[in-house]
Write an enzyme that holds these catalytic residues in place. Structure first.
Site: not given
Ligand code: G6P
Length: 437
Positions: A95, A149, A170, A200, A252
């Site tokens: 990531r 995702n 989501c 998103h 987003y």
């Molecule tokens: C939101 C999005 C998700 C994503 C998450 C990331 O909830 O909808 O798709 O995975 O944020 O959260 P994080 O704590 O991993 O940054």
């Protein structure tokens, strides 16, 4: 009656206690008898910590739910009723690279939106298709509830290449609805929001209160402007955009509407040594797993709210409840379009309101996309389709076309350079791209 067998792939995730809470709350409705947590060898320690914590959570409530943890996915899938996927191929290291590479090209560095999401899709699609293939053999009637995702792309890949019934989820839509309900001071059960778009990349296009379409009135009302607009997330200018478009965007959309500002903020954070979101999440994860190890902990700790997944358990388990009880409730989901949005092909996965019962999720007809955002959605869908082709076939040309079509990638040279750098950085996870080389 036989209880439900739920399988969670990516079970060692720090999010799993949230999911477990949703399972426990619905025990009188779902009658879950077994939860199998699946992870890979690298996640063994975390998997063990999560197993013990979730066992304590179940024990506290006195329920008879067997929790098991395994690295043998096939064994887990055998006889499953629901399979929830929440895995991250390459973990937070991958990531971090997804977020950092695009920033070197002055392009948005985000895990789902832009080239970062492309890289994540290339790693993820082959794995989800392997899972779907195993499901065809071992639990062909099970539902695949996908959180992994980029959720829309991953769901479309399964729908295209597998007979497994897959619904993409989501937590953004449910959070947007709850937020609106609070700001309007209207209880959630009196509010109905119509969502249109892709994962998103969706908008609330209509707002009903007690069955009456209040959308135009809301945009006129000073109260709405005062309360809702000021909470439209993050950057300058969002409120004006919302007010002109008369559409309430997923957060987003900031990456598209305020691209330069978002890139600048991300680059600044990197240059100041704060890193990207992946770096922050690594710290939060460390803290969470320390907490999870405490043998006295038997509930989901409040610190989990530092992750972005709020209400994700509510979204997943209320969906499973609707399928299981055939209740016909409406959920906002990622499903095959089937003509619901007339501007997109039938096989495109869209994010929209769906009626859910035991035969699945049927999108409610939405008609044409709002004109002001139509071409944006169509371009991103085209990007998504090329991305699936690239991931499935290890097809560099499709990968190039994907990035070329992405509204956040500017120019063929940038698309080409990003593609090569992303493939190189992810080569351990992309055998498809190196076959025969
Ligand atoms: C939101 C999005 C998700 C994503 C998450 C990331 O909830 O909808 O798709 O995975 O944020 O959260 P994080 O704590 O991993 O940054």
């Amino acid at each position: 009656m036989k209880g439900l067998k739920l399988v969670i792939i990516g079970g060692g995730s720090s999010y799993t206690p949230e999911l477990m809470e949703g399972i426990i709350i619905r025990q009188s409705i779902l009658n879950t008898s077994e939860v199998v947590l699946v992870d890979i060898a690298g996640g063994k320690e975390k998997l063990h910590i999560i197993k013990e914590l979730t066992e304590r959570m179940v024990g506290k409530c006195g329920f008879d739910i067997k929790i098991s943890a395994t690295m043998d996915r096939r064994e887990a899938l055998d006889g499953a009723d629901y399979v929830i996927t929440q895995f991250r191929v390459g973990g937070l290291e991958a990531r971090s690279s997804d977020e950092k590479i695009p920033l070197r090209y002055n392009t948005v560095g985000q895990e789902t939106t832009g080239p970062g999401g492309f890289a994540k899709a290339l790693r993820t699609v082959p794995v989800i298709l392997e899972i779907a293939e195993e499901m065809e053999e071992l639990c062909p009637d099970a539902w695949l509830i996908n959180f992994t995702n980029p959720s829309g792309i991953v769901t479309e890949a399964v729908n295209t290449y597998s007979s497994i019934r897959c619904i993409g989820l989501c937590n953004v839509p449910i959070n947007m609805e709850r937020h609106l309900s609070e700001q309007l001071n209207v209880p959630a059960d009196r509010l109905y929001c119509e969502f249109v778009g892709l994962n998103h990349l969706s908008w609330i296009t209509k707002v009903y209160v007690d069955g009456v379409n209040k959308t135009d009135a809301l945009f006129e009302e000073a109260l709405f402007k005062e309360n809702v607009m000021k909470n439209i997330p993050s950057v300058n200018g969002s409120r004006e955009v919302v007010n002109i478009l008369k559409l309430i965007p997923s957060p987003y959309l900031d990456y598209y509407f305020f691209e330069k500002e978002m890139v600048r903020e991300e680059q600044e954070s990197l240059n100041n040594g704060k890193g990207t979101r992946a770096d922050k999440v690594k710290e939060v994860e460390k803290e969470l797993f320390e907490l999870y190890k405490d043998p006295a902990l038997n509930v989901k700790p409040p610190q989990l709210s530092e992750r972005g997944g709020s209400l994700y358990s509510e979204a997943a388990l209320s969906l499973i409840q609707s399928i299981h009880t055939n209740d016909g409730r409406i959920h906002v989901l990622n499903v095959r379009n089937n003509g619901a949005i007339s501007d997109l092909t039938e096989d495109s996965v869209i994010e929209t309101n769906c009626i859910v019962n035991k035969s699945g999720a049927r999108p409610v007809a939405a008609g044409k996309l709002p004109e002001a955002v139509r071409s944006l959605v169509i371009s991103v869908k085209q990007y998504e389709k090329y991305t699936i082709q690239a991931a499935v076939n290890g097809d560099r040309a499709a990968g190039f076309k994907a990035l070329l079509n992405h509204p956040l990638v500017h120019g063929a040279d940038t698309a080409q350079a990003l593609l090569e750098e992303i493939i190189e950085a992810n080569k351990t996870y992309l055998p498809n791209f190196f076959r025969g080389r």
